[in-house]
Design a protein around this motif. Structure first.
Motif, PDB file in Angstrom:
ATOM      1  N   PRO A   4       0.884  -1.203   0.063  1.00  0.00           N
ATOM      2  CA  PRO A   4      -0.120   0.101   0.059  1.00  0.00           C
ATOM      3  C   PRO A   4       0.990   1.386  -0.046  1.00  0.00           C
ATOM      4  N   ILE A   5       0.389   2.114  -0.603  1.00  0.00           N
ATOM      5  CA  ILE A   5       1.073   3.478  -0.672  1.00  0.00           C
ATOM      6  C   ILE A   5      -0.014   4.683  -0.209  1.00  0.00           C
ATOM      7  N   GLY A   6      -1.080   4.154   0.436  1.00  0.00           N
ATOM      8  CA  GLY A   6      -2.060   4.938   1.021  1.00  0.00           C
ATOM      9  C   GLY A   6      -3.091   3.835   1.457  1.00  0.00           C
ATOM     10  N   GLN A   7      -4.220   4.183   1.638  1.00  0.00           N
ATOM     11  CA  GLN A   7      -5.376   3.069   1.761  1.00  0.00           C
ATOM     12  C   GLN A   7      -5.801   2.506   0.589  1.00  0.00           C
ATOM     13  N   VAL A   8      -5.993   1.060   0.910  1.00  0.00           N
ATOM     14  CA  VAL A   8      -6.085   0.446  -0.493  1.00  0.00           C
ATOM     15  C   VAL A   8      -7.724   0.471  -0.613  1.00  0.00           C
ATOM     16  N   SER A   9      -8.029   0.708  -1.761  1.00  0.00           N
ATOM     17  CA  SER A   9      -9.518   1.168  -2.335  1.00  0.00           C
ATOM     18  C   SER A   9      -9.823  -0.187  -3.222  1.00  0.00           C
ATOM     19  N   VAL A  10     -10.912  -0.312  -3.351  1.00  0.00           N
ATOM     20  CA  VAL A  10     -11.662  -1.105  -4.473  1.00  0.00           C
ATOM     21  C   VAL A  10     -12.535  -0.615  -5.430  1.00  0.00           C
ATOM     22  N   LEU A  11     -12.139  -0.403  -6.655  1.00  0.00           N
ATOM     23  CA  LEU A  11     -12.953   0.316  -7.436  1.00  0.00           C
ATOM     24  C   LEU A  11     -13.561  -0.573  -8.752  1.00  0.00           C
ATOM     25  N   ARG A  12     -14.551  -0.058  -9.441  1.00  0.00           N
ATOM     26  CA  ARG A  12     -15.312  -0.639 -10.496  1.00  0.00           C
ATOM     27  C   ARG A  12     -15.345   0.158 -11.611  1.00  0.00           C
ATOM     28  N   ASP A  13     -14.871  -0.381 -12.719  1.00  0.00           N
ATOM     29  CA  ASP A  13     -14.968   0.552 -13.970  1.00  0.00           C
ATOM     30  C   ASP A  13     -16.383   0.657 -14.255  1.00  0.00           C
ATOM     31  N   LEU A  15     -17.697   1.570 -17.186  1.00  0.00           N
ATOM     32  CA  LEU A  15     -17.902   0.987 -18.637  1.00  0.00           C
ATOM     33  C   LEU A  15     -17.808  -0.416 -18.639  1.00  0.00           C
ATOM     34  N   ARG A  16     -16.853  -1.059 -18.168  1.00  0.00           N
ATOM     35  CA  ARG A  16     -16.346  -2.631 -18.538  1.00  0.00           C
ATOM     36  C   ARG A  16     -17.414  -3.322 -17.113  1.00  0.00           C
ATOM     37  N   GLY A  17     -17.109  -2.858 -15.938  1.00  0.00           N
ATOM     38  CA  GLY A  17     -17.706  -3.412 -14.784  1.00  0.00           C
ATOM     39  C   GLY A  17     -16.704  -4.157 -14.121  1.00  0.00           C
ATOM     40  N   SER A  18     -15.430  -4.165 -14.630  1.00  0.00           N
ATOM     41  CA  SER A  18     -14.365  -4.853 -13.996  1.00  0.00           C
ATOM     42  C   SER A  18     -13.917  -4.030 -12.794  1.00  0.00           C
ATOM     43  N   ALA A  19     -13.487  -4.985 -11.790  1.00  0.00           N
ATOM     44  CA  ALA A  19     -12.801  -4.352 -10.619  1.00  0.00           C
ATOM     45  C   ALA A  19     -11.397  -4.289 -10.509  1.00  0.00           C
ATOM     46  N   PHE A  20     -10.941  -3.067  -9.728  1.00  0.00           N
ATOM     47  CA  PHE A  20      -9.332  -3.261  -9.570  1.00  0.00           C
ATOM     48  C   PHE A  20      -9.085  -2.559  -8.427  1.00  0.00           C
ATOM     49  N   TYR A  21      -7.623  -2.692  -8.010  1.00  0.00           N
ATOM     50  CA  TYR A  21      -7.323  -2.141  -6.722  1.00  0.00           C
ATOM     51  C   TYR A  21      -6.688  -0.556  -7.062  1.00  0.00           C
ATOM     52  N   GLY A  22      -6.896   0.228  -5.942  1.00  0.00           N
ATOM     53  CA  GLY A  22      -6.272   1.506  -5.997  1.00  0.00           C
ATOM     54  C   GLY A  22      -5.477   1.671  -4.729  1.00  0.00           C
TER      55      GLY A  22
END
Length: 367
Positions: A4-13, A15-22
């Motif tokens: 982590p370089i901050g607080q880990v987030s969970v995001l969802r695109d 347009l495509r509905g694909s999830a990824f981490y921030g």
């Protein structure tokens, strides 16, 4: 995508509905990191496609694919091969023969990619280049001219022994291939045939399609290492360290070419950390949550949950993972006479928010 370089987030695109981490660190290494490679090379693919559009519709040039390779043996060291290859490429573009050639073909610059595989004859570094040249150029004539100059460069760089008749014959047949009037699909579509080259969104997947006779892509060595192949793991580490030591770049544009095409120059590190997708933040993970996800090797599983059920599904998965951890912790044979914090936990659960550690002491539950 671990630290982590901050607080880990969970995001969802959106347009495509694909999830990824921030909020996770990236390295930007497209040669030795399959995670960064997938993202960065997709961005580079768009830039290269833009260069083809510029060549055909603006500059009225012909994109020509030039593949350059050389002999290699199982005992050759990858570090030395890369240094010799680098020298040969410099010698190819040095002196009056190169100036004469570029003038004849109206050469306007190139995009070069370094590709490395591991096969039965050891490490195999080679380059694929797209030259932007005049429309009058014929690929078969250019191949004859380039082969002559590439052979001279390889001899002077120590990559080819002119006294080895058999190797020289093979060099004449395989060392140079030129294909004229390339389309971006030709340039970007990954193929097991070394006459084509790919750097598009499917690069990592396409690389694993290479057969053993053609050689293994380093990412395929990494996959074999994950399955327990110690030798493949050693080769991958050697490859990654060599790339770092030689400061090799997977993609090179002629100076000034990006400006002519209209592309803003960005480093791989910038592209790896850049987020262009419009996405919704589903939620934030605590440090303890992220430790749990990593320890249970559930990074992909959590993203699957986010895509199918949103944040409630993510929290449900975290609860299951935490419960599995609690069940694996065996209680001590004898209760300690005194413990810091609460002294008892009801049999119906853990309403106090504390849990027992392996040593028997109670610690605050992060869940």
């Amino acid at each position: 995508m671990h630290t982590p370089i901050g607080q880990v987030s969970v995001l969802r695109d959106k347009l495509r509905g694909s999830a990824f981490y921030g909020g996770l660190a990236t390295c930007g290494s497209t040669l030795s990191c399959p995670i960064c490679a997938t993202k960065v090379q997709e961005r580079r693919r768009v830039e290269i496609a833009q260069a083809f559009d510029w060549a055909y519709n603006v500059a009225h040039l012909q994109p020509v694919m030039v593949t350059l390779t050389f002999p290699h043996k199982i005992w050759h060291d990858l570090y030395e091969l890369i240094l010799q290859q680098r020298q040969a490429l410099k010698l190819l573009r040095y002196g009056k023969p190169w100036k004469k050639l570029t003038a004849e073909i109206d050469y306007q610059g190139l995009i070069r990619a370094l590709e490395i595989s591991r096969g039965g004859h050891g490490w195999h570094p080679h380059t694929h280049e797209v030259w932007f040249v005049g429309r009058h150029v014929k690929a078969e004539d250019l191949q004859v001219q380039v082969l002559k100059q590439w052979m001279s460069a390889c001899i002077r760089a120590g990559l080819l022994d002119p006294a080895d008749v058999k190797t020289v014959a093979a060099f004449m047949e395989h060392a140079v291939h030129v294909k004229g009037w390339c389309q971006d699909s030709d340039y970007l579509a990954k193929s097991a045939d070394d006459k084509n080259w790919g750097i598009d969104r499917e690069m990592a997947k396409g690389a694993t399609k290479l057969g053993k006779l053609k050689g293994l892509h380093p990412f395929q060595l990494l996959a074999l290492a994950a399955e327990g192949d110690t030798k493949a793991g050693q080769l991958y580490v050697s490859f990654a360290m060599t790339m770092k030591r030689t400061r090799s770049r997977p993609l090179f544009w002629s100076p000034g070419l990006k400006g002519r095409v209209g592309i803003n120059d960005s480093t791989d590190e910038q592209l790896a950390s850049e987020q262009r997708e419009e996405a919704d933040v589903l939620g934030l993970l605590t440090h303890a949550h992220w430790q749990l996800v990593r320890a249970s090797k559930s990074r992909a599983q959590l993203l699957d949950a986010a895509e199918t059920g949103g944040w409630p599904a993510v929290m449900a998965l975290l609860d299951r993972l935490a419960l599995a951890v609690v069940k694996r912790v065996k209680p001590p044979l004898k209760q300690p006479e005194a413990c810091p914090g609460p002294q008892s936990v009801s049999s119906g659960g853990n309403p106090t928010g504390y849990e027992r550690s392996r040593s028997g002491a109670f610690t605050e539950s992060p869940f």
